[in-house]
Design a protein around this motif. Sequence first.
Motif, mmCIF file in Angstrom:
data_model
loop_
_atom_site.group_PDB
_atom_site.id
_atom_site.type_symbol
_atom_site.label_atom_id
_atom_site.label_comp_id
_atom_site.label_asym_id
_atom_site.label_seq_id
_atom_site.Cartn_x
_atom_site.Cartn_y
_atom_site.Cartn_z
ATOM 1 N N ARG A 93 0.948 -1.155 0.128
ATOM 2 C CA ARG A 93 -0.115 -0.209 -0.039
ATOM 3 C C ARG A 93 0.828 1.253 -0.046
ATOM 4 N NH1 ARG A 93 -2.723 -2.728 4.074
ATOM 5 N NH2 ARG A 93 -2.190 -0.870 5.675
ATOM 6 N N ASN A 94 1.948 1.241 0.550
ATOM 7 C CA ASN A 94 2.884 2.511 0.732
ATOM 8 C C ASN A 94 3.428 2.509 -0.799
ATOM 9 O OD1 ASN A 94 2.409 2.473 3.672
ATOM 10 N ND2 ASN A 94 4.449 1.811 4.059
ATOM 11 N N LEU A 95 3.778 1.480 -1.329
ATOM 12 C CA LEU A 95 4.476 1.892 -2.710
ATOM 13 C C LEU A 95 3.611 2.199 -3.640
ATOM 14 C CD1 LEU A 95 6.799 -1.393 -2.557
ATOM 15 C CD2 LEU A 95 7.523 0.795 -2.457
ATOM 16 N N ALA A 96 2.371 1.716 -3.562
ATOM 17 C CA ALA A 96 1.316 2.194 -4.279
ATOM 18 C C ALA A 96 1.310 3.899 -4.410
ATOM 19 C CB ALA A 96 -0.213 1.727 -4.094
ATOM 20 N N ALA A 97 1.406 4.431 -3.316
ATOM 21 C CA ALA A 97 1.379 5.869 -2.972
ATOM 22 C C ALA A 97 2.638 6.472 -3.310
ATOM 23 C CB ALA A 97 0.821 6.219 -1.715
ATOM 24 N N ASN A 98 3.803 5.801 -3.202
ATOM 25 C CA ASN A 98 4.963 6.416 -3.233
ATOM 26 C C ASN A 98 6.134 5.444 -3.424
ATOM 27 O OD1 ASN A 98 7.652 7.579 -3.050
ATOM 28 N ND2 ASN A 98 7.312 8.611 -1.190
ATOM 29 N N PRO A 99 6.390 5.009 -4.971
ATOM 30 C CA PRO A 99 7.275 4.026 -4.956
ATOM 31 C C PRO A 99 8.942 4.200 -4.648
ATOM 32 C CG PRO A 99 7.197 5.260 -6.984
ATOM 33 C CD PRO A 99 6.138 6.210 -5.991
ATOM 34 N N GLY A 100 9.098 5.204 -4.099
ATOM 35 C CA GLY A 100 10.498 5.457 -3.579
ATOM 36 C C GLY A 100 10.577 4.480 -2.331
ATOM 37 N N CYS A 101 11.903 3.704 -2.410
ATOM 38 C CA CYS A 101 12.314 2.905 -1.124
ATOM 39 C C CYS A 101 13.647 2.537 -0.994
ATOM 40 C CB CYS A 101 11.546 1.699 -1.525
ATOM 41 S SG CYS A 101 12.126 0.500 -2.979
ATOM 42 N N VAL A 102 14.185 1.968 0.090
ATOM 43 C CA VAL A 102 15.421 1.791 -0.046
ATOM 44 C C VAL A 102 15.379 0.464 0.699
ATOM 45 C CG1 VAL A 102 17.488 2.164 1.655
ATOM 46 C CG2 VAL A 102 16.034 4.124 0.825
ATOM 47 N N LEU A 103 16.498 -0.564 0.275
ATOM 48 C CA LEU A 103 16.618 -1.740 0.676
ATOM 49 C C LEU A 103 18.088 -2.065 1.133
ATOM 50 C CD1 LEU A 103 15.100 -3.129 -2.644
ATOM 51 C CD2 LEU A 103 14.511 -4.421 -0.534
ATOM 52 N N THR A 104 18.408 -2.525 2.158
ATOM 53 C CA THR A 104 19.754 -2.624 2.902
ATOM 54 C C THR A 104 19.918 -4.242 3.352
ATOM 55 O OG1 THR A 104 18.574 -2.318 5.227
ATOM 56 C CG2 THR A 104 19.481 -0.271 3.812
ATOM 57 N N THR A 105 21.257 -4.575 3.539
ATOM 58 C CA THR A 105 21.503 -5.871 3.882
ATOM 59 C C THR A 105 22.920 -5.675 4.230
ATOM 60 O OG1 THR A 105 21.547 -8.311 3.326
ATOM 61 C CG2 THR A 105 22.666 -6.741 1.709
ATOM 62 N N GLY A 106 23.618 -6.892 4.905
ATOM 63 C CA GLY A 106 24.671 -6.942 5.547
ATOM 64 C C GLY A 106 24.841 -7.747 6.782
ATOM 65 N N THR A 107 25.804 -6.994 7.704
ATOM 66 C CA THR A 107 26.119 -7.663 8.933
ATOM 67 C C THR A 107 25.669 -6.522 10.254
ATOM 68 O OG1 THR A 107 28.206 -6.790 9.058
ATOM 69 C CG2 THR A 107 28.016 -9.000 7.792
ATOM 70 N N VAL A 116 25.335 -2.761 2.889
ATOM 71 C CA VAL A 116 25.141 -2.323 1.332
ATOM 72 C C VAL A 116 23.659 -1.488 1.751
ATOM 73 C CG1 VAL A 116 24.573 -2.650 -1.204
ATOM 74 C CG2 VAL A 116 26.427 -3.780 0.017
ATOM 75 N N VAL A 117 23.389 -0.383 0.936
ATOM 76 C CA VAL A 117 22.355 0.290 0.914
ATOM 77 C C VAL A 117 22.183 0.649 -0.500
ATOM 78 C CG1 VAL A 117 21.039 2.381 1.637
ATOM 79 C CG2 VAL A 117 22.880 1.494 3.217
ATOM 80 N N LEU A 118 20.744 0.186 -1.166
ATOM 81 C CA LEU A 118 20.461 0.274 -2.349
ATOM 82 C C LEU A 118 19.085 1.214 -2.299
ATOM 83 C CD1 LEU A 118 20.119 -2.165 -5.431
ATOM 84 C CD2 LEU A 118 18.145 -0.701 -4.886
ATOM 85 N N GLU A 119 19.147 2.290 -3.071
ATOM 86 C CA GLU A 119 17.945 3.197 -3.124
ATOM 87 C C GLU A 119 17.505 3.304 -4.489
ATOM 88 O OE1 GLU A 119 19.549 7.221 -2.335
ATOM 89 O OE2 GLU A 119 19.560 6.786 -0.356
ATOM 90 N N VAL A 183 23.688 3.389 -4.819
ATOM 91 C CA VAL A 183 24.252 2.227 -3.775
ATOM 92 C C VAL A 183 25.314 2.594 -2.968
ATOM 93 C CG1 VAL A 183 25.219 -0.104 -3.641
ATOM 94 C CG2 VAL A 183 23.418 0.727 -5.568
ATOM 95 N N TYR A 184 25.259 2.314 -1.666
ATOM 96 C CA TYR A 184 26.336 2.818 -0.763
ATOM 97 C C TYR A 184 26.693 1.320 -0.045
ATOM 98 C CZ TYR A 184 24.157 7.445 -0.721
ATOM 99 O OH TYR A 184 23.782 8.609 -1.154
ATOM 100 N N ALA A 185 28.125 1.305 0.042
ATOM 101 C CA ALA A 185 28.566 -0.009 0.640
ATOM 102 C C ALA A 185 29.429 0.633 2.115
ATOM 103 C CB ALA A 185 29.584 -0.465 -0.374
ATOM 104 N N TYR A 186 29.197 0.025 2.948
ATOM 105 C CA TYR A 186 30.109 0.339 4.274
ATOM 106 C C TYR A 186 30.898 -0.687 4.571
ATOM 107 C CZ TYR A 186 26.761 4.486 4.002
ATOM 108 O OH TYR A 186 26.038 5.596 3.648
ATOM 109 N N GLY A 187 32.001 -0.724 4.618
ATOM 110 C CA GLY A 187 33.109 -1.756 4.906
ATOM 111 C C GLY A 187 33.729 -1.341 6.235
ATOM 112 N N ARG A 188 33.828 -2.601 7.178
ATOM 113 C CA ARG A 188 34.511 -2.628 8.404
ATOM 114 C C ARG A 188 35.620 -3.511 8.252
ATOM 115 N NH1 ARG A 188 29.597 -2.091 9.175
ATOM 116 N NH2 ARG A 188 29.091 -3.965 9.590
ATOM 117 N N GLY A 189 36.580 -3.487 9.107
ATOM 118 C CA GLY A 189 37.834 -4.529 9.153
ATOM 119 C C GLY A 189 39.007 -3.688 9.472
#
Length: 207
Positions: A93-107, A116-119, A183-189
């Motif tokens: 329902r949110n996307l029907a009104a505003n398709p803008g979104c962000v997907l994130t994954t990682g540790t 990683v953050v994908l807009e 796309v953003y990538a945030y690395g740690r180490g």
Amino acid sequence: MAAEPAQPTTRTTEPTEPTEPGGAPAEVLMTDFSSPGAAPTPWADTLALLQGGEIFWLSTVRPDGRPHVTPLITVWADGALHFCTGRTERKARNLAANPGCVLTTGTNRMSEGLDVVLEGAAERITEDHTLRRLADRWACKYDWHFEVRDGAFWDSEAPADGTDPGEQATVEAFVFRVRPTTVYAYGRGEDYTATRWRFEDGASVEA
């Protein structure tokens, strides 16, 4: 004396960020958020996480402006992330009104890992031949099997609203594609790194 003909002028337009083979722009290290002397994360490492990450967090915006975040599973295909959701669920329902979104994954570890953050903007897919190909990817990655009909996934493995726990119901799920705009990538180490890629109009990148 005749005037000399005007010399033609040549204009060159350089992209904001240079491109690499495979359609991805070259990475840009965000030095304000990286260790001194750190190297940017290669796109190949970021793409591997987009392809192989099992759980992503989807952020959408409610009609009243409040954020909504939920975990889900995705597949990467044709240079984009894909996910599915029941047609009456809040994120649909949110996307029907505003398709803008962000997907994130990682540790969730402080000393190592990559996030990683994908807009982008979610676009519903309704072509059955494309959905069947995506369903094969869901089956290969998660051993989750969808039927395809009427421009949607049909899932007999998920619970349905209002269904008794002991009953089985077939649930319709809309399928969405999100082509990356940033796309953003945030690395740690050994070093902390923050790397950015920008894409023209959600252009496809190497699958």
